[in-house]
Design a protein around this motif. Structure first.
Motif, PDB file in Angstrom:
ATOM      1  N   VAL A   8      -5.014  12.941   4.380  1.00 54.18           N
ATOM      2  CA  VAL A   8      -5.468  11.475   3.041  1.00 54.18           C
ATOM      3  C   VAL A   8      -7.359  12.120   2.952  1.00 54.18           C
ATOM      4  CG1 VAL A   8      -4.539  10.455   3.773  1.00 54.18           C
ATOM      5  CG2 VAL A   8      -6.401  10.242   4.974  1.00 54.18           C
ATOM      6  N   PRO A   9      -7.835  12.475   1.374  1.00 53.99           N
ATOM      7  CA  PRO A   9      -8.844  13.721   1.414  1.00 53.99           C
ATOM      8  C   PRO A   9     -10.191  12.567   1.815  1.00 53.99           C
ATOM      9  CG  PRO A   9      -8.237  12.042  -0.342  1.00 53.99           C
ATOM     10  CD  PRO A   9      -7.287  12.006   0.475  1.00 53.99           C
ATOM     11  N   ASP A  10     -10.276  11.648   2.010  1.00 50.96           N
ATOM     12  CA  ASP A  10     -11.214  10.600   2.455  1.00 50.96           C
ATOM     13  C   ASP A  10     -10.856   9.226   3.351  1.00 50.96           C
ATOM     14  OD1 ASP A  10     -13.804   9.798   2.995  1.00 50.96           O
ATOM     15  OD2 ASP A  10     -14.730   9.439   1.017  1.00 50.96           O
ATOM     16  N   VAL A  11     -11.727   8.407   4.229  1.00 53.19           N
ATOM     17  CA  VAL A  11     -11.242   7.092   4.276  1.00 53.19           C
ATOM     18  C   VAL A  11     -10.664   6.158   3.569  1.00 53.19           C
ATOM     19  CG1 VAL A  11     -12.274   7.041   6.392  1.00 53.19           C
ATOM     20  CG2 VAL A  11     -13.409   5.907   4.065  1.00 53.19           C
ATOM     21  N   TYR A  12      -9.430   5.623   3.183  1.00 56.34           N
ATOM     22  CA  TYR A  12      -9.705   4.814   1.869  1.00 56.34           C
ATOM     23  C   TYR A  12      -9.333   2.730   2.612  1.00 56.34           C
ATOM     24  CZ  TYR A  12      -5.113   4.622   5.811  1.00 56.34           C
ATOM     25  OH  TYR A  12      -4.311   4.822   6.037  1.00 56.34           O
ATOM     26  N   GLN A  13      -9.547   2.039   1.569  1.00 58.33           N
ATOM     27  CA  GLN A  13      -9.142   1.015   1.884  1.00 58.33           C
ATOM     28  C   GLN A  13      -8.208  -0.143   2.185  1.00 58.33           C
ATOM     29  OE1 GLN A  13     -11.453  -0.576  -1.437  1.00 58.33           O
ATOM     30  NE2 GLN A  13     -13.676  -0.114  -1.318  1.00 58.33           N
ATOM     31  N   ILE A  14      -7.665  -1.149   2.627  1.00 60.10           N
ATOM     32  CA  ILE A  14      -6.536  -1.148   2.857  1.00 60.10           C
ATOM     33  C   ILE A  14      -6.881  -2.998   2.509  1.00 60.10           C
ATOM     34  CG2 ILE A  14      -5.154  -2.479   4.656  1.00 60.10           C
ATOM     35  CD1 ILE A  14      -5.742  -0.412   7.005  1.00 60.10           C
ATOM     36  N   PRO A  15      -6.393  -3.106   1.025  1.00 62.90           N
ATOM     37  CA  PRO A  15      -6.394  -4.946   0.647  1.00 62.90           C
ATOM     38  C   PRO A  15      -6.025  -5.678   1.714  1.00 62.90           C
ATOM     39  CG  PRO A  15      -4.369  -4.105   0.012  1.00 62.90           C
ATOM     40  CD  PRO A  15      -4.980  -2.233   0.837  1.00 62.90           C
TER      41      PRO A  15
ATOM     42  N   LEU B  23     -18.030  -7.436   8.162  1.00 65.30           N
ATOM     43  CA  LEU B  23     -19.426  -7.315   8.255  1.00 65.30           C
ATOM     44  C   LEU B  23     -20.604  -7.087   8.906  1.00 65.30           C
ATOM     45  CD1 LEU B  23     -19.505  -5.676   4.106  1.00 65.30           C
ATOM     46  CD2 LEU B  23     -18.411  -4.277   5.842  1.00 65.30           C
ATOM     47  N   ARG B  24     -20.375  -8.514   8.851  1.00 67.05           N
ATOM     48  CA  ARG B  24     -21.143  -9.373   9.961  1.00 67.05           C
ATOM     49  C   ARG B  24     -20.682  -8.700  11.388  1.00 67.05           C
ATOM     50  NH1 ARG B  24     -23.759 -15.076  10.237  1.00 67.05           N
ATOM     51  NH2 ARG B  24     -24.826 -15.547  12.112  1.00 67.05           N
ATOM     52  N   ASP B  25     -19.721  -8.579  11.138  1.00 73.35           N
ATOM     53  CA  ASP B  25     -19.270  -8.526  13.061  1.00 73.35           C
ATOM     54  C   ASP B  25     -19.161  -7.081  13.204  1.00 73.35           C
ATOM     55  OD1 ASP B  25     -19.102 -11.269  13.223  1.00 73.35           O
ATOM     56  OD2 ASP B  25     -17.220 -11.670  12.534  1.00 73.35           O
ATOM     57  N   ASP B  26     -19.488  -5.945  11.918  1.00 71.20           N
ATOM     58  CA  ASP B  26     -20.022  -4.775  12.636  1.00 71.20           C
ATOM     59  C   ASP B  26     -18.502  -3.573  12.431  1.00 71.20           C
ATOM     60  OD1 ASP B  26     -21.191  -2.660  13.344  1.00 71.20           O
ATOM     61  OD2 ASP B  26     -20.411  -2.281  15.601  1.00 71.20           O
ATOM     62  N   ALA B  27     -17.428  -4.868  11.386  1.00 68.87           N
ATOM     63  CA  ALA B  27     -16.276  -4.139  11.034  1.00 68.87           C
ATOM     64  C   ALA B  27     -17.279  -3.085   9.605  1.00 68.87           C
ATOM     65  CB  ALA B  27     -15.385  -5.131  10.854  1.00 68.87           C
ATOM     66  N   TYR B  28     -15.838  -2.690   9.431  1.00 70.71           N
ATOM     67  CA  TYR B  28     -16.333  -1.365   8.487  1.00 70.71           C
ATOM     68  C   TYR B  28     -15.512  -1.626   6.651  1.00 70.71           C
ATOM     69  CZ  TYR B  28     -16.972   2.441   5.916  1.00 70.71           C
ATOM     70  OH  TYR B  28     -18.044   3.591   4.574  1.00 70.71           O
ATOM     71  N   ILE B  29     -15.994  -1.423   5.645  1.00 69.02           N
ATOM     72  CA  ILE B  29     -14.619  -1.712   4.745  1.00 69.02           C
ATOM     73  C   ILE B  29     -15.715  -0.788   3.232  1.00 69.02           C
ATOM     74  CG2 ILE B  29     -13.910  -2.937   2.837  1.00 69.02           C
ATOM     75  CD1 ILE B  29     -15.025  -5.198   4.737  1.00 69.02           C
TER      76      ILE B  29
ATOM     77  N   ASP C 254      -9.751  -6.673  -2.823  1.00 63.85           N
ATOM     78  CA  ASP C 254     -10.162  -7.549  -1.779  1.00 63.85           C
ATOM     79  C   ASP C 254     -10.062  -6.680  -0.460  1.00 63.85           C
ATOM     80  OD1 ASP C 254      -7.269  -6.690  -2.760  1.00 63.85           O
ATOM     81  OD2 ASP C 254      -6.337  -7.427  -1.966  1.00 63.85           O
ATOM     82  N   ALA C 255     -10.505  -5.470  -0.832  1.00 66.52           N
ATOM     83  CA  ALA C 255     -10.584  -4.525   0.561  1.00 66.52           C
ATOM     84  C   ALA C 255     -11.076  -5.563   1.765  1.00 66.52           C
ATOM     85  CB  ALA C 255     -11.526  -3.166   0.204  1.00 66.52           C
TER      86      ALA C 255
ATOM     87  N   LEU D 185       1.248  -1.163   0.294  1.00 68.16           N
ATOM     88  CA  LEU D 185       0.580   0.008  -0.252  1.00 68.16           C
ATOM     89  C   LEU D 185       0.718   1.474   0.279  1.00 68.16           C
ATOM     90  CD1 LEU D 185      -2.857   0.370  -0.050  1.00 68.16           C
ATOM     91  CD2 LEU D 185      -2.686   0.987   2.779  1.00 68.16           C
ATOM     92  N   ASN D 186       0.119   2.321  -1.176  1.00 69.62           N
ATOM     93  CA  ASN D 186       1.325   3.392  -0.821  1.00 69.62           C
ATOM     94  C   ASN D 186       0.601   4.553  -0.582  1.00 69.62           C
ATOM     95  OD1 ASN D 186       0.627   3.909  -3.805  1.00 69.62           O
ATOM     96  ND2 ASN D 186       1.729   1.859  -4.214  1.00 69.62           N
ATOM     97  N   GLU D 187       1.494   6.072  -0.617  1.00 70.38           N
ATOM     98  CA  GLU D 187       0.921   6.966  -0.375  1.00 70.38           C
ATOM     99  C   GLU D 187       0.389   7.294  -1.203  1.00 70.38           C
ATOM    100  OE1 GLU D 187       1.982  11.304  -0.586  1.00 70.38           O
ATOM    101  OE2 GLU D 187       4.097  10.429  -0.617  1.00 70.38           O
ATOM    102  N   GLY D 188       0.185   6.916  -3.026  1.00 72.26           N
ATOM    103  CA  GLY D 188      -1.177   7.033  -4.255  1.00 72.26           C
ATOM    104  C   GLY D 188      -2.710   6.425  -3.829  1.00 72.26           C
ATOM    105  N   ASP D 189      -2.052   5.759  -2.916  1.00 71.75           N
ATOM    106  CA  ASP D 189      -3.368   4.574  -3.001  1.00 71.75           C
ATOM    107  C   ASP D 189      -4.169   5.780  -2.145  1.00 71.75           C
ATOM    108  OD1 ASP D 189      -3.200   2.782  -4.602  1.00 71.75           O
ATOM    109  OD2 ASP D 189      -2.122   1.642  -2.605  1.00 71.75           O
TER     110      ASP D 189
END
Length: 586
Positions: A338-345, A416-422, A309-310, A296-300
């Protein structure tokens, strides 16, 4: 010394928040799990030994609706209920309780990993010594998770890793240095003061440093109740791992020298203040980063790259500390938003070359720039939950973590069922019987209709509420009802309430960490509710809950047959309206 052999499906080394969340997630997913930690208390940088507050994607409440949910949210709401005095020792106990009494999880405290038994590209076992009992353990596992922070398990197993800063052109990162190097962020010792109510003198120890106002330029130190995270050393010629003891000693000299400056070199408003606590275990920021199938890098982060696969997310700024820390006279950190929340793969959460090794916490596969954001504990916690869930899946399937990529949708739905957020991933679980229900309610506010509870998004995102919000209770019961064309049988009903994810919940010993926080349980949370299950207009089961303080509630039904369910809400923790984000029936 007693030698003991153990075998588990999932073995986690490192009991910081990420390792703890990984262990709980793995055990709840049904895997026989071990959590090995070389300190007497869990929590890592958030424990009473270091006492750093838990930062995350909400950026101290400046990013709306971004606070982490899942296991971390459960822990912090439990802490809110039982620890209104903000005691770090009580928080230690809450973390211990979560691990100690989790079914399927064995906890090994004061247990230091001394060796790794590896066979080419696979870990067979870890060797560890429990210093309080003089017991030596060989702990075998199917899947291992490195949550040590330093990547120690990965390093000992022969995993590929990197240290330091990549050059600007390595990942085309505009804020990276022009030339790469081995420099890392440094370590910090925190301290706390107390207002004695009368003047208190301070005599500097002979070994402490001396600082001038010019030395501390750019480092706020006028109010003794603030968090001096900038007392930071190491990462330059002092290696944060091999020179750890030297760095600790130098940090002690720095802490007492800074305090001497505050007390004795001009008016800093500290006449009545005395040192109450000084840490002896430095908080680490950066050391090894393990290489996965994706870095994962700055551009992501800057461009909010969307990954199929987030499995987790971040949102803290790229918080890039000055090389050399307190030894320099430049600004101690640069915040690159960072402009918004971002995904981690998911591909950043397992080792590229050790087949049964996963990574949780700050050592995941990122560039140095992206690491500046992903390293904070809120983000590490949700990464840990994702890693633990995936590890249990791999163990149960008899496959390697890399192969779970073929079942990534299943992993995402479990999280998501266990209340994580993606971010960007909708909980459209086909097994959720609530999705086929006709939904009605007693009342609703505009844009907060009752059918939101099955839209698959369990938080407000930008300007979309995704929540059922009733009209004011005003002493009445507000209700929401799910009815089915034909009877269904179900094993559980799962409800996600509103705990106001724009507000901070974190424990902090510092004035600036507690400012703006509302005390107590979030007022938006439903407090008293009743769930009635009906079959042919007859109530077949009632679940009554009083004094609720959790966001995510799961109620077992044992294959109950019904054709209608109504949730009656009579009281919240202070808000005038009933609020539910999601209702699921399995």
């Amino acid at each position: 010394m007693e030698h003991i052999k153990k075998k588990y499906e999932v073995v986690i080394v490192g009991g910081g928040l990420s390792g703890l969340c990984a262990a709980i997630a793995s055990a709840r997913e049904g895997a026989a799990t071990a959590l090995i930690h070389n300190r007497p208390v869990l929590g890592g940088n958030a424990s009473s030994e270091i006492r750093m507050h838990i930062c995350g994607a909400d950026n101290h409440g400046h990013r709306a609706n971004a606070r982490e949910t899942g296991i971390l949210e459960e822990i912090l709401l439990e802490n809110r209920k039982r620890n209104p005095q903000n005691s770090y020792s009580v928080f230690d106990t809450i973390l211990w309780e979560k691990a100690k009494f989790q079914e399927g999880l064995d906890l090994y405290l004061n247990t230091h990993m001394t060796d790794v038994v590896a066979n080419e590209d696979k870990i067979e076992a870890v060797v560890a010594e429990q210093i309080t009992t003089e017991k030596n353990f060989q702990i075998k596992g199917d899947i291992f998770i490195d949550a040590t922070g330093d990547g120690t398990l990965a390093y000992l197993s022969g995993a590929d890793y990197v240290v330091g800063r990549e050059s600007r052109d390595t990942f085309n990162e505009p804020h990276a240095p022009e030339k790469g190097d081995n420099c890392t962020m440094g370590n910090t010792l925190l301290f706390k003061t107390i207002d004695m109510g009368h003047p208190v003198p301070f005599e500097k120890p002979f070994w402490a440093n001396t600082y001038t106002e010019e030395d501390l330029n750019g480092r706020e130190h006028g109010n003794s109740g603030f968090n001096y995270w900038w007392i930071e050393l190491g990462g330059d010629e002092l290696d944060v791992i091999s020179d750890g003891e030297v760095i600790r000693d130098e940090l002690l000299k720095a802490v007492y020298g800074v305090w001497d400056h505050i007390k004795n070199a001009g008016d800093h408003g500290a006449e009545n203040y005395a040192l109450d606590w000084v840490g002896f275990l430095p908080g680490k920021r950066e050391s090894r980063r393990i290489i996965g199938d994706y870095i994962l890098n700055e551009g992501d982060l800057a461009n909010n790259t969307q990954f199929e696969d987030a499995v987790a997310y971040g949102g803290w700024p790229m918080d890039m500390h000055a090389v050399g820390g307190l030894r320099t006279r430049i600004e101690p950190t640069e915040y690159i938003n960072v402009p918004d929340v971002y995904q981690i793969p998911y591909r950043s959460l397992y080792s590229k070359n050790i087949t049964n090794l996963m990574i949780a916490g700050r050592a995941i596969s990122t560039s140095h720039m992206a690491f500046g954001s992903t390293r904070v504990m809120g983000t590490c916690s949700v990464v840990g939950q994702a890693a633990g869930t995936a590890a249990a899946m791999a163990a149960k399937r008899g496959c390697y973590p890399k192969e779970i990529i073929n079942n990534i949708k299943e992993l995402q739905l479990k999280l998501l069922r266990d209340d994580a957020y993606i971010p960007g991933v909708v909980n459209n679980n086909p097994n959720n019987k609530a999705r086929s229900a006709k939904i009605t309610c007693s009342s609703y506010e505009e844009s907060c209709e009752c059918y939101n509870v099955t839209n698959g998004i369990a938080r407000t995102v930008h300007n979309t509420f995704n929540c059922w919000i009733s009209k004011p209770l005003d002493g009445k019961v507000q209700w929401i009802e799910l009815s089915f064309d034909s009877p269904i049988s179900a094993d559980s009903i799962e409800i996600k309430f509103d705990s106001n994810l724009s507000k901070q919940l974190m424990l902090s010993m510092f004035k600036n960490g507690l400012e703006g926080q509302e005390k107590g349980i979030p007022k938006e949370l439903v407090k008293d509710y009743e769930v009635n299950f009906m079959f042919k207009d007859n109530v077949v089961r009632t679940i009554s809950i009083s004094d609720n303080y959790l966001r995510f509630r799961k109620h077992e039904l044992d294959n109950l047959k019904f054709d209608k369910v109504r949730i009656n809400i009579s009281r919240t923790n202070g808000d005038e309206r009933a609020r539910i984000f999601e209702i699921s029936i399995f």
